[in-house]
Design a protein around this motif. Structure first.
Motif, PDB file in Angstrom:
ATOM      1  N   ALA A 116      -5.108  -8.766  -0.594  1.00 62.64           N
ATOM      2  CA  ALA A 116      -4.418  -8.127   0.530  1.00 62.64           C
ATOM      3  C   ALA A 116      -4.050  -6.685   0.178  1.00 62.64           C
ATOM      4  CB  ALA A 116      -3.166  -8.927   0.893  1.00 62.64           C
ATOM      5  N   GLU A 117      -3.593  -6.486  -1.041  1.00 57.57           N
ATOM      6  CA  GLU A 117      -3.249  -5.124  -1.479  1.00 57.57           C
ATOM      7  C   GLU A 117      -4.495  -4.231  -1.405  1.00 57.57           C
ATOM      8  OE1 GLU A 117      -2.200  -7.860  -2.938  1.00 57.57           O
ATOM      9  OE2 GLU A 117      -0.266  -7.587  -3.944  1.00 57.57           O
ATOM     10  N   GLY A 118      -5.611  -4.744  -1.917  1.00 51.11           N
ATOM     11  CA  GLY A 118      -6.843  -3.949  -1.936  1.00 51.11           C
ATOM     12  C   GLY A 118      -7.308  -3.590  -0.531  1.00 51.11           C
ATOM     13  N   ARG A 119      -7.352  -4.604   0.337  1.00 47.49           N
ATOM     14  CA  ARG A 119      -7.777  -4.364   1.722  1.00 47.49           C
ATOM     15  C   ARG A 119      -6.874  -3.361   2.406  1.00 47.49           C
ATOM     16  NH1 ARG A 119      -7.917 -10.112   2.404  1.00 47.49           N
ATOM     17  NH2 ARG A 119      -5.866  -9.788   3.271  1.00 47.49           N
ATOM     18  N   THR A 120      -5.552  -3.538   2.223  1.00 43.89           N
ATOM     19  CA  THR A 120      -4.606  -2.665   2.906  1.00 43.89           C
ATOM     20  C   THR A 120      -4.698  -1.239   2.372  1.00 43.89           C
ATOM     21  OG1 THR A 120      -3.165  -4.597   3.071  1.00 43.89           O
ATOM     22  CG2 THR A 120      -2.190  -2.458   3.622  1.00 43.89           C
ATOM     23  N   ARG A 121      -4.826  -1.123   1.060  1.00 46.22           N
ATOM     24  CA  ARG A 121      -4.905   0.211   0.461  1.00 46.22           C
ATOM     25  C   ARG A 121      -6.115   0.968   0.993  1.00 46.22           C
ATOM     26  NH1 ARG A 121      -3.257  -1.265  -4.515  1.00 46.22           N
ATOM     27  NH2 ARG A 121      -5.368  -1.742  -5.147  1.00 46.22           N
ATOM     28  N   GLU A 122      -7.220   0.238   1.140  1.00 45.82           N
ATOM     29  CA  GLU A 122      -8.426   0.888   1.658  1.00 45.82           C
ATOM     30  C   GLU A 122      -8.170   1.467   3.057  1.00 45.82           C
ATOM     31  OE1 GLU A 122     -11.926  -1.566   1.154  1.00 45.82           O
ATOM     32  OE2 GLU A 122     -13.009  -0.365   2.658  1.00 45.82           O
ATOM     33  N   VAL A 123      -7.527   0.691   3.888  1.00 44.25           N
ATOM     34  CA  VAL A 123      -7.219   1.178   5.240  1.00 44.25           C
ATOM     35  C   VAL A 123      -6.241   2.353   5.179  1.00 44.25           C
ATOM     36  CG1 VAL A 123      -6.114   0.561   7.433  1.00 44.25           C
ATOM     37  CG2 VAL A 123      -7.742  -1.019   6.362  1.00 44.25           C
ATOM     38  N   LEU A 124      -5.239   2.239   4.307  1.00 47.92           N
ATOM     39  CA  LEU A 124      -4.243   3.315   4.194  1.00 47.92           C
ATOM     40  C   LEU A 124      -4.905   4.621   3.737  1.00 47.92           C
ATOM     41  CD1 LEU A 124      -1.302   1.355   2.485  1.00 47.92           C
ATOM     42  CD2 LEU A 124      -1.438   2.092   4.883  1.00 47.92           C
ATOM     43  N   HIS A 125      -5.853   4.484   2.814  1.00 47.58           N
ATOM     44  CA  HIS A 125      -6.559   5.692   2.365  1.00 47.58           C
ATOM     45  C   HIS A 125      -7.370   6.305   3.507  1.00 47.58           C
ATOM     46  CE1 HIS A 125      -5.856   6.243  -1.994  1.00 47.58           C
ATOM     47  NE2 HIS A 125      -5.439   4.978  -1.921  1.00 47.58           N
ATOM     48  N   GLY A 126      -8.057   5.445   4.243  1.00 48.99           N
ATOM     49  CA  GLY A 126      -8.845   5.948   5.374  1.00 48.99           C
ATOM     50  C   GLY A 126      -7.967   6.664   6.390  1.00 48.99           C
ATOM     51  N   GLY A 132      -4.967   7.920   5.823  1.00 45.92           N
ATOM     52  CA  GLY A 132      -4.430   9.132   5.193  1.00 45.92           C
ATOM     53  C   GLY A 132      -5.411  10.287   5.384  1.00 45.92           C
ATOM     54  N   HIS A 133      -6.681   9.983   5.171  1.00 46.91           N
ATOM     55  CA  HIS A 133      -7.726  10.989   5.366  1.00 46.91           C
ATOM     56  C   HIS A 133      -7.749  11.459   6.831  1.00 46.91           C
ATOM     57  CE1 HIS A 133     -11.323  13.046   4.000  1.00 46.91           C
ATOM     58  NE2 HIS A 133     -11.901  12.694   5.137  1.00 46.91           N
ATOM     59  N   LYS A 134      -7.708  10.493   7.762  1.00 48.68           N
ATOM     60  CA  LYS A 134      -7.753  10.824   9.184  1.00 48.68           C
ATOM     61  C   LYS A 134      -6.588  11.718   9.620  1.00 48.68           C
ATOM     62  CE  LYS A 134      -7.171   8.606  13.709  1.00 48.68           C
ATOM     63  NZ  LYS A 134      -7.199   7.340  14.479  1.00 48.68           N
ATOM     64  N   TYR A 135      -5.366  11.370   9.157  1.00 46.84           N
ATOM     65  CA  TYR A 135      -4.179  12.104   9.601  1.00 46.84           C
ATOM     66  C   TYR A 135      -3.831  13.267   8.662  1.00 46.84           C
ATOM     67  CZ  TYR A 135      -3.267   8.400  13.028  1.00 46.84           C
ATOM     68  OH  TYR A 135      -3.358   7.529  14.078  1.00 46.84           O
ATOM     69  N   GLY A 136      -4.548  13.375   7.537  1.00 45.48           N
ATOM     70  CA  GLY A 136      -4.289  14.474   6.617  1.00 45.48           C
ATOM     71  C   GLY A 136      -2.990  14.337   5.846  1.00 45.48           C
ATOM     72  N   VAL A 137      -2.654  13.098   5.471  1.00 43.33           N
ATOM     73  CA  VAL A 137      -1.428  12.863   4.693  1.00 43.33           C
ATOM     74  C   VAL A 137      -1.741  11.861   3.581  1.00 43.33           C
ATOM     75  CG1 VAL A 137       0.125  13.290   6.649  1.00 43.33           C
ATOM     76  CG2 VAL A 137      -0.712  10.957   6.211  1.00 43.33           C
ATOM     77  N   ALA A 138      -0.747  11.652   2.699  1.00 43.00           N
ATOM     78  CA  ALA A 138      -0.922  10.674   1.623  1.00 43.00           C
ATOM     79  C   ALA A 138      -0.906   9.254   2.198  1.00 43.00           C
ATOM     80  CB  ALA A 138       0.201  10.825   0.599  1.00 43.00           C
TER      81      ALA A 138
END
Lengths: 301, 301, 301
Positions: free
Chosen positions: A226-236, A238-244
């Protein structure tokens, strides 16, 4: 950005700074270091600070108070939340031979008076009962809380980790309303979003405080699926919105209609700033559900 | 047989016809076929029809509306229930890239206006929020629903698949009462009979609607142990009362004191008749518990 | 020691004597033996007696009534609780071919009238609905209970083994308040202390009755790990306070702020005395949590 915690509650900042890891700060705990973090918060509009008697082995309140003493005008610019009721087995409390809770009149009053001395203040903005106790006597606790409010030592009463049933039970004994319920809130813990906990806050028109918004770091560094899946989405995102990625987590919490007040636990000023960036970011509905799906592992029904 | 759905709710028929499988009808979906089924319902006293925007891949409402257009006097003899809020990933909704919910003001109003066009009517009798959303903003949804009721586009508001906590929370924001909660109800799902869902309806004096009364067919053809045990009892009782086993299931639901409104999903007129036979059948208390015991696998405590 | 069961409820004794094992008494069930136990209770201030229509295979009420008949002045010194609604498959009830519940008007009235004859009295102090039924019709049950109260046959109405949702639902139909909820309460069953059951009693200002205070004997003789751990702590505390381990269990229940009324099930007068000793023993808070930790297997969070 300031909000009312409850119709008869205090004004607080939308983000809350939690001191529970203050003692772990690699750069120390002397008044200057503490004042530096407080000032970093204030510069970002974070004026509400979350304590508990037990944090740092019963030491954090005092370290914070020492910083306040060096700058007496500071107190009136802050809101102080603290908690009581957990009895740790700890060298500082040799009389405790088993972890337990104490919400007796004597302990409640003594704990608040100790917190006032520690924090170098003459009032607590919000006092929270730290955890529900199977042995909580609501009539006795309510009488002690009534007295503390009457004396001006406590301005508002709240709870932490309470179920709606425990909340309503206690509320039925209190002369003043309960102004918040501080619970563990992050994407890896969907239960409070579904089991009535946040619905109850919405119904009571009170804002929940959310502890461990980053799941105690698991969201950023955990090794589970769950951590891995969620982190992947959070990174994506973050990239989209230009934030961490962690800014996305705070934005995810801030987007909830219950108006969650996340409690940040970091000792690094740049990460406080990273959280504060979420205040000006409005997450798209489908993006919100993408985090939800990643964290829960399934799409909504 | 007609009943009030709630003290301030609409009059509806005790059995409700659900169109969610209309597109699967082997005999087609042209207006004459649809009108034939509507007429079969009316002949049996079934006047309430259950829709959702998403049924049949966003097509069922329109097929039903096309039938109504051929017989404009029909509308006033029916009650139309429809639902909104689920956002499917479907060719008809290319903007949805993840399954989610939307109860924003804009979506609620747009969805109802689309349903009105589809159904060739200028009012919905009961609009249901299709599923609880972890992101439902009750103040915003309530404002949109208030407006829709004020404009006469929606006569009554209900919910579907809500827990009591979610129901009470939303109700505390709405100016008009919630008139029903449509949940999955059949002998293979004893939870709502025990976990407070039906108790909550009884307490609110509202009638629950029950979807999947035959457990989506599992009761009649499923291969599990519970299905087998329950089917055996249903066959025995069918023999005793001189009706089909599925009539016993409807009678079992109708016998409940919450006055469940079962939603039939069949496309075969003779099976609609088979359900309607349950209206004149009163199941003995011990027979009711025989179905319960077979479905749950244990006798009551 | 006497307490009010509810603001509008009866006065009862803090300990309740339960007759459900009366037929197992090795010294018999003749009126003299029964009177001896009743007198032993009265000598200890235990004036409240807990019955049910079904106890002893539908025989216990009658045996108790036979004893009362030999001493007609006794009735007014006692409070009688009895229960109804469970339909056993038993030779005494050949019409029951499946275990079920019956809260129909006819059954409720007939059951109470039979209990009055059995107990040789013209009123029941508290009538409990013995178990929640998925088929309970609250309007019908409330009407029957209203009539029984109006006729003076039943003075107060309570429930047993109800969830808060079931309690509130029924209460919303009754003209008189529900004065207690009798549930299974002992250290090996921590759920009611956490899941809202006791919180609900506290909120309603009613005292819960607690059945199986010794976990049906498991606490004293069970072979599981939790039983072993708990027994060890009980023995240690018995030694500390100078009482029997089972006295510690009663003191543990009596210490709870909901003011639990434990229902004793023993046939041995010396063990009734052992329970009564708990009335003058105040368990230390940490000792209370030591029992909790042993029974649950973990310290509190």
């Amino acid at each position: 950005m300031r909000v009312k915690m409850a119709p008869q509650g205090p004004e607080v900042s939308r983000l809350v700074y939690g001191v529970w890891r203050m003692q772990e700060d690699a750069q120390g705990t002397d008044p200057q270091r503490v004042l530096g973090k407080v000032q970093a918060c204030l510069d970002l509009g974070i004026t509400t600070f979350d304590h508990a008697d037990i944090y740092g082995g019963y030491r954090c309140e005092e370290l914070f108070g020492a910083a306040l003493r060096t700058n007496p005008g500071l107190r009136q610019r802050l809101e102080l939340v603290t908690k009581c009721g957990i009895m740790l087995t700890h060298p500082a409390r040799p009389q405790n031979w088993i972890k337990h809770y104490d919400y007796s009149r004597q302990h409640l009053i003594g704990s608040v008076e100790q917190s006032l001395r520690n924090l170098a203040t003459d009032y607590i903005d919000v006092l929270l009962l730290h955890r529900p106790s199977p042995l909580l006597d609501p009539a006795e606790a309510a009488e002690a809380l009534r007295l503390l409010v009457e004396q001006g030592k406590v301005r508002h009463v709240g709870v932490s980790n309470f179920t709606p049933a425990q909340f309503d039970m206690l509320a039925s004994y209190l002369p003043t309303p309960i102004v918040t319920n501080q619970v563990e809130l992050h994407p890896l813990r969907p239960e409070p979003f579904l089991d009535g906990t946040l619905d109850h806050c919405l119904r009571q028109r009170i804002l929940p405080m959310g502890w461990s918004p980053l799941a105690g770091g698991r969201l950023m560094t955990g090794h589970g699926e769950a951590e891995g899946r969620t982190r992947e989405v959070l990174h994506g995102l973050g990239h989209k919105y230009g934030v961490a990625p962690e800014t996305i987590v705070y934005a995810w919490l801030l987007r909830h209609p219950s108006r969650i007040l996340p409690v940040l636990g970091t000792n690094q000023p740049e990460r406080i700033a990273s959280a504060a960036r979420a205040l000006s970011l409005s997450l798209d509905t489908q993006d919100w559900f993408a985090v939800w799906r990643a964290a829960t592992g399934t799409e909504v029904p």
